[in-house]
Scaffold this motif. Sequence first.
Motif, short mmCIF file in Angstrom:
data_model
loop_
_atom_site.label_atom_id
_atom_site.label_comp_id
_atom_site.label_asym_id
_atom_site.label_seq_id
_atom_site.Cartn_x
_atom_site.Cartn_y
_atom_site.Cartn_z
N GLU A 112 0.82 -1.21 0.00
CA GLU A 112 0.00 0.00 0.00
C GLU A 112 0.85 1.26 0.00
O GLU A 112 0.65 2.17 -0.83
N ASN A 113 1.79 1.35 0.94
CA ASN A 113 2.51 2.60 1.16
C ASN A 113 3.77 2.77 0.32
O ASN A 113 4.18 3.91 0.06
N TYR A 114 4.37 1.67 -0.09
CA TYR A 114 5.63 1.79 -0.83
C TYR A 114 5.48 1.49 -2.32
O TYR A 114 6.37 1.81 -3.10
N ILE A 115 4.36 0.90 -2.70
CA ILE A 115 4.14 0.62 -4.13
C ILE A 115 2.96 1.42 -4.66
O ILE A 115 3.13 2.32 -5.50
N ILE A 116 1.77 1.13 -4.18
CA ILE A 116 0.57 1.78 -4.72
C ILE A 116 0.62 3.30 -4.55
O ILE A 116 0.38 4.06 -5.49
N ASN A 117 0.96 3.76 -3.34
CA ASN A 117 0.98 5.21 -3.09
C ASN A 117 2.12 5.92 -3.82
O ASN A 117 2.14 7.15 -3.88
N ASN A 118 3.06 5.16 -4.36
CA ASN A 118 4.13 5.74 -5.18
C ASN A 118 3.77 5.74 -6.66
O ASN A 118 4.64 5.94 -7.51
N HIS A 119 2.51 5.52 -6.96
CA HIS A 119 2.02 5.55 -8.35
C HIS A 119 2.72 4.51 -9.23
O HIS A 119 2.96 4.76 -10.41
#
Length: 323
Positions: A112-119
Amino acid sequence: MKVIEITHPIQEDQYIKEDVAMAFGFFDGMHRGHAKVFETLNQRAEETGLKKAVMTFDPHPSVVLNPERKRTDYLTPIQDKVEIMESYGIDYCLIINFSSKFASVSVEDFIENYIINNHVKECVAGFDFTFGKYGKGNMMILDQVEHFNTTTVYKQERESEKISTTDIRKALKEGELQDANDSLGYRYRIKGTVVQGEKRGRTIGFPTANVEPSDDYVLPKKGVYAVTMEIGPESKLYRGVANVGVKPTFHDPAKAQIVIEVNLFDFDENIYGERVIVYWHHFLRPEIKFDGIDPLVEQMNKDKERAKYLLAVDFGDDLSYNI
């Protein structure tokens, strides 16, 4: 290339704000196996019109996860790694501080925080890439996530053996320099600064540059090598012989510190304080103790002639070649 250094938890202003294809890995050595990951990243980015990003980690996870066997020296310390990444045309490099807190991040939190939220819209990594607490995350899990596509790069081989950082490190420490260089895909290199030494070499006709590594590099096996050395901002390289070791003819091996000394051919300049890069071409022989100065000098002359021959075979008379 924009470099973003992150200490968990990642902050809002550290996220990439545009869609990217991202490669994941520690990438020590940036060897031929890693090159395949970057080639795949480039291909996926071109096919999808995305910018290219890399996520790597520092220090090595073993510092936190396996203290008894922690790895604190590197084939490519972080700054060298970043320079090589830049040569691949990477747009973003995320360096995650691998701390105890980060090691405790759950698989779901990492996604969630290191892949998806990094677009991240395209994930690229080697088949053995793991993430999240206890390393429970893997490429099969990423492949099941709907927010992005996942491409797994399978093992790259040389002579039917997997190319790995562990094997390259072992080859360097056993004097198998050719094997190490072949797996790296380039000549191993160590950056450093020329510092004051004992100046004993000049008294026996072999003045040397004492090179203090600029970072925690893996040192090759103690012994004598044919090398080239780049000095300062020049692109010109000078040929020479390097000794890695404790100089047992003069020192107690149990007490002496390992040093790198380079004797350059046909060179007579004061280069104290200069930043240099030593390129390791051929392993000539192990370091040994001699019974006095005369047999040492005799062997050093033989080493010099052998190195001249091998470097001439490599490059002929060209003194401005690129490594």
